[in-house]
Design a protein around this motif. Structure first.
Motif, PDB file in Angstrom:
ATOM      1  N   ASN A 116       0.832  -1.212   0.000  1.00 34.57           N
ATOM      2  CA  ASN A 116       0.000   0.000   0.000  1.00 34.57           C
ATOM      3  C   ASN A 116       0.864   1.259   0.000  1.00 34.57           C
ATOM      4  N   TYR A 117       1.884   1.274   0.869  1.00 31.62           N
ATOM      5  CA  TYR A 117       2.709   2.472   0.954  1.00 31.62           C
ATOM      6  C   TYR A 117       3.519   2.691  -0.314  1.00 31.62           C
ATOM      7  N   ALA A 118       3.984   1.619  -0.920  1.00 29.12           N
ATOM      8  CA  ALA A 118       4.739   1.767  -2.172  1.00 29.12           C
ATOM      9  C   ALA A 118       3.840   2.403  -3.233  1.00 29.12           C
ATOM     10  N   VAL A 119       2.617   1.902  -3.348  1.00 34.86           N
ATOM     11  CA  VAL A 119       1.692   2.427  -4.362  1.00 34.86           C
ATOM     12  C   VAL A 119       1.344   3.885  -4.054  1.00 34.86           C
ATOM     13  N   LEU A 120       1.040   4.179  -2.781  1.00 37.58           N
ATOM     14  CA  LEU A 120       0.685   5.556  -2.422  1.00 37.58           C
ATOM     15  C   LEU A 120       1.867   6.493  -2.651  1.00 37.58           C
ATOM     16  N   ALA A 121       3.062   6.060  -2.256  1.00 34.91           N
ATOM     17  CA  ALA A 121       4.241   6.924  -2.400  1.00 34.91           C
ATOM     18  C   ALA A 121       4.543   7.179  -3.868  1.00 34.91           C
ATOM     19  N   ALA A 122       4.222   6.215  -4.724  1.00 33.42           N
ATOM     20  CA  ALA A 122       4.486   6.405  -6.153  1.00 33.42           C
ATOM     21  C   ALA A 122       3.417   7.286  -6.806  1.00 33.42           C
ATOM     22  N   LEU A 123       2.190   7.186  -6.326  1.00 38.02           N
ATOM     23  CA  LEU A 123       1.097   7.939  -6.967  1.00 38.02           C
ATOM     24  C   LEU A 123       0.930   9.346  -6.419  1.00 38.02           C
ATOM     25  N   LEU A 124       1.241   9.542  -5.138  1.00 36.29           N
ATOM     26  CA  LEU A 124       0.945  10.823  -4.466  1.00 36.29           C
ATOM     27  C   LEU A 124       2.216  11.544  -4.067  1.00 36.29           C
ATOM     28  N   ARG A 125       2.196  12.846  -4.149  1.00 28.83           N
ATOM     29  CA  ARG A 125       3.261  13.661  -3.569  1.00 28.83           C
ATOM     30  C   ARG A 125       2.797  14.071  -2.170  1.00 28.83           C
ATOM     31  N   PRO A 126       3.734  14.311  -1.230  1.00 25.46           N
ATOM     32  CA  PRO A 126       3.325  14.712   0.119  1.00 25.46           C
ATOM     33  C   PRO A 126       2.329  15.874   0.063  1.00 25.46           C
ATOM     34  N   GLY A 127       1.282  15.786   0.850  1.00 27.96           N
ATOM     35  CA  GLY A 127       0.284  16.845   0.906  1.00 27.96           C
ATOM     36  C   GLY A 127      -0.878  16.644  -0.057  1.00 27.96           C
ATOM     37  N   GLU A 128      -0.738  15.735  -1.009  1.00 28.43           N
ATOM     38  CA  GLU A 128      -1.858  15.497  -1.929  1.00 28.43           C
ATOM     39  C   GLU A 128      -2.944  14.671  -1.223  1.00 28.43           C
ATOM     40  N   VAL A 129      -4.130  14.660  -1.846  1.00 32.66           N
ATOM     41  CA  VAL A 129      -5.295  14.132  -1.130  1.00 32.66           C
ATOM     42  C   VAL A 129      -5.507  12.640  -1.366  1.00 32.66           C
ATOM     43  N   LEU A 130      -5.729  11.961  -0.253  1.00 33.61           N
ATOM     44  CA  LEU A 130      -6.003  10.529  -0.225  1.00 33.61           C
ATOM     45  C   LEU A 130      -7.352  10.343   0.473  1.00 33.61           C
ATOM     46  N   LEU A 131      -8.230   9.559  -0.112  1.00 30.36           N
ATOM     47  CA  LEU A 131      -9.534   9.285   0.526  1.00 30.36           C
ATOM     48  C   LEU A 131      -9.598   7.806   0.870  1.00 30.36           C
ATOM     49  N   GLY A 132      -9.717   7.508   2.154  1.00 34.36           N
ATOM     50  CA  GLY A 132      -9.774   6.104   2.583  1.00 34.36           C
ATOM     51  C   GLY A 132     -10.739   5.943   3.734  1.00 34.36           C
ATOM     52  N   MET A 133     -11.002   4.700   4.104  1.00 40.01           N
ATOM     53  CA  MET A 133     -11.941   4.439   5.193  1.00 40.01           C
ATOM     54  C   MET A 133     -11.274   4.743   6.538  1.00 40.01           C
ATOM     55  N   LYS A 134     -12.005   5.409   7.424  1.00 38.41           N
ATOM     56  CA  LYS A 134     -11.446   5.753   8.732  1.00 38.41           C
ATOM     57  C   LYS A 134     -11.107   4.471   9.491  1.00 38.41           C
ATOM     58  N   LEU A 135      -9.967   4.508  10.153  1.00 35.75           N
ATOM     59  CA  LEU A 135      -9.550   3.351  10.947  1.00 35.75           C
ATOM     60  C   LEU A 135     -10.620   2.975  11.968  1.00 35.75           C
ATOM     61  N   ALA A 136     -11.180   3.992  12.630  1.00 40.00           N
ATOM     62  CA  ALA A 136     -12.153   3.739  13.690  1.00 40.00           C
ATOM     63  C   ALA A 136     -13.452   3.136  13.155  1.00 40.00           C
ATOM     64  N   GLU A 137     -13.684   3.214  11.851  1.00 35.57           N
ATOM     65  CA  GLU A 137     -14.935   2.663  11.293  1.00 35.57           C
ATOM     66  C   GLU A 137     -14.664   1.396  10.490  1.00 35.57           C
ATOM     67  N   GLY A 138     -13.437   0.898  10.551  1.00 35.78           N
ATOM     68  CA  GLY A 138     -13.159  -0.386   9.900  1.00 35.78           C
ATOM     69  C   GLY A 138     -12.011  -0.372   8.917  1.00 35.78           C
ATOM     70  N   GLY A 139     -11.420   0.838   8.667  1.00 30.82           N
ATOM     71  CA  GLY A 139     -10.317   0.904   7.699  1.00 30.82           C
ATOM     72  C   GLY A 139      -9.010   0.392   8.272  1.00 30.82           C
ATOM     73  N   HIS A 140      -7.903   0.714   7.590  1.00 24.91           N
ATOM     74  CA  HIS A 140      -6.586   0.248   8.016  1.00 24.91           C
ATOM     75  C   HIS A 140      -5.664   1.448   8.193  1.00 24.91           C
ATOM     76  N   LEU A 141      -4.647   1.273   9.023  1.00 25.25           N
ATOM     77  CA  LEU A 141      -3.667   2.350   9.255  1.00 25.25           C
ATOM     78  C   LEU A 141      -3.176   2.951   7.946  1.00 25.25           C
ATOM     79  N   THR A 142      -2.879   2.083   6.981  1.00 25.75           N
ATOM     80  CA  THR A 142      -2.282   2.554   5.724  1.00 25.75           C
ATOM     81  C   THR A 142      -3.276   3.297   4.834  1.00 25.75           C
ATOM     82  N   HIS A 143      -4.552   3.278   5.191  1.00 20.27           N
ATOM     83  CA  HIS A 143      -5.555   3.922   4.344  1.00 20.27           C
ATOM     84  C   HIS A 143      -5.717   5.409   4.691  1.00 20.27           C
ATOM     85  N   GLY A 144      -4.885   5.901   5.626  1.00 22.86           N
ATOM     86  CA  GLY A 144      -4.909   7.335   5.905  1.00 22.86           C
ATOM     87  C   GLY A 144      -5.056   7.691   7.372  1.00 22.86           C
TER      88      GLY A 144
END
Ligand code: DSN
Length: 453
Positions: A116-144
């Motif tokens: 996940n981090y490899a893909v995110l680091a390749a697709l996004l520059r720091p500060g760009e927007v990522l939309l993922g499921m909140k950890l507290a509602e069932g998502g994963h640490l790597t989803h944001g």
């Protein structure tokens, strides 16, 4: 010195010689490893992310392929001596492609987090927007999650659940249109309903985002055709191999119909971009012994026996959820369509941590988990997450799930909470449940593992 027998093949010999040497040279470590094996055999694991790895996978992972340094990919390595391990990696890739009906597979990620981090680091520059499921509602640490790299280096926006405990797709759409993410992540770690990958893709297309599907928790059901596949919906799919695929700890990247799209920000295709993303961008040399174990895992996951296990995963979880609901438990989303059962314990007045500790005392292993609108710290949690992978792998059926629900219920109702972390438990209840758990474990031993321990 342990000697090889002339009648053994080299893999059998090295495995036996290694275990003999461990016993002879490091009895202390040998003893701890044996203790852990006994613990697993004698306890009922209902941890949703747990696995029982087949001994053939263990042997592949313990193989001499570990000795090879092989930066690069088969046929294009930065080291010599890779001719044989190239065949191992090609085998793993071919089997992964076949298992998931994918057009591209990379078997080198050391974990799904790494993938996940490899893909995110390749697709996004720091500060760009990522939309993922909140950890507290069932998502994963790597989803944001703000606690993790993804939440700190990107502008991570989180979506959650609706009032019925299902993913709020309208909210996903609203947030996507409001914030214009470059990447949308779908997939979860504590979510018991089918994920609508087609709907996620439609939203991603509306805002020009890449869709990343993380199927770590449901990879086995997807492989068995018992959960819709994201392969041709998401641009990129990631998974780990050690949860529902019952393989070694490791990761996997897949792509389907989009694999030959033009690469983001550069030359080549999405597939060649993903190759460069893992090596040289994000990782160094791959673990060829783990890749050998992945090859074994993908072959096993394509068998009718695996398909039967996947059906039992669904049956056991559904029966467990229904049985607990009948006993008055508040099941998040009201039931399950996969292997996960998320139980909100607030109506029982005990925390997830206390439930986890008391159940473990009785031989039942689960994990505390936060539930929607949870105000407790993550290490306390207002609920527990149960899962059926381990039980199904041992051969347990829907009827056994009812007995497991009875055992869980017996323990939880016997708890006298003293605080968020402290409790009292009647020793007689504990002894009774432990004895029933021991009988269940003896009836359903870990498949392929020794029963005389
Ligand atoms: N993702 C975490 C879990 O689901 O338990 C660890 O694998």
């Amino acid at each position: 010195m342990v000697e090889a027998s002339v009648t053994e093949d080299s893999v059998t010999a090295i495995t036996r010689m290694g275990t003999d040497a461990l016993l002879e040279q490091d009895p202390e470590l040998h003893d701890v490893l044996a203790r852990e094996q006994r613990r697993q055999a004698g306890t009922l694991s209902l941890v949703a992310s747990s696995s029982v790895v087949d001994p053939s996978v263990l042997v592949a992972q313990a193989s001499a392929a570990v000795n090879v340094t092989a930066e690069g990919y088969p046929g294009r390595r930065y080291h010599a001596g890779c001719e044989v391990v190239d065949d191992i990696e090609r085998l793993a890739v071919t089997r992964a492609l076949r298992l998931f009906g994918a057009s591209y597979a990379n078997v080198q990620p050391h974990s799904a987090t790494t993938a996940n981090y490899a893909v995110l680091a390749a697709l996004l520059r720091p500060g760009e927007v990522l939309l993922g499921m909140k950890l507290a509602e069932g998502g994963h640490l790597t989803h944001g999650s703000p606690a993790a790299y993804a939440g700190q280096y990107y502008r991570a926006i989180g979506y959650g659940l609706d009032a019925s405990g299902r993913i709020d797709y309208d909210q996903v759409s609203e947030l996507a249109h409001a914030h214009g993410p470059k990447v949308i992540v779908c997939g979860a770690t504590a979510y018991s309903r089918v994920v609508d990958f087609a709907r996620f893709r439609a939203i991603a297309d509306e805002v020009g985002a890449y869709l990343l599907a993380d199927i770590s928790h449901i990879a086995g059901l997807v492989a068995a055709g018992l959960h819709p596949s994201p392969i041709d919906h998401a641009h990129i799919t990631t998974a780990c191999t050690h949860k529902q695929l019952f393989g070694p700890r490791g990761g996997l990247i897949l792509s389907g119909r989009d694999h030959d799209l033009p690469a983001p920000r550069g030359s080549g295709t999405l597939a060649s971009f993903l190759q460069r993303t893992i090596f040289p961008f994000y990782q160094g040399a791959p673990a060829l012994n783990v890749i050998a174990a992945k090859a074994r895992t993908f072959a096993a996951a394509a068998t009718p026996e695996f398909n039967e296990t996947a059906h039992r995963i669904l049956g056991f979880a559904s029966s467990l959820a229904d049985s607990l609901a009948l006993r008055g438990y508040d099941i998040v989303s009201g039931g399950t369509e996969n292997h996960t059962v998320l139980v909100d314990l607030r109506n029982l007045g005990i925390t997830g941590l206390v439930a986890e500790l008391a159940l473990e005392e009785c031989g039942i292993v689960v994990n505390k988990n936060r539930v929607p609108d949870d105000t407790t710290p993550a290490l306390v949690g207002a609920g527990i997450r149960l899962g059926s992978n381990g039980a199904a792998c041992r051969g347990m059926s829907e009827a056994d799930a009812q007995q497991c629900a009875d055992l869980v219920d017996t323990v939880l109702r016997a708890i006298e909470p003293v605080g968020p972390r402290e409790y009292l438990l009647d020793p007689q209840v504990c002894a009774d449940v432990r004895s029933q758990v021991a009988s269940l474990c003896a009836k359903y031993p870990l498949p392929g593992y020794p029963t005389e321990l």
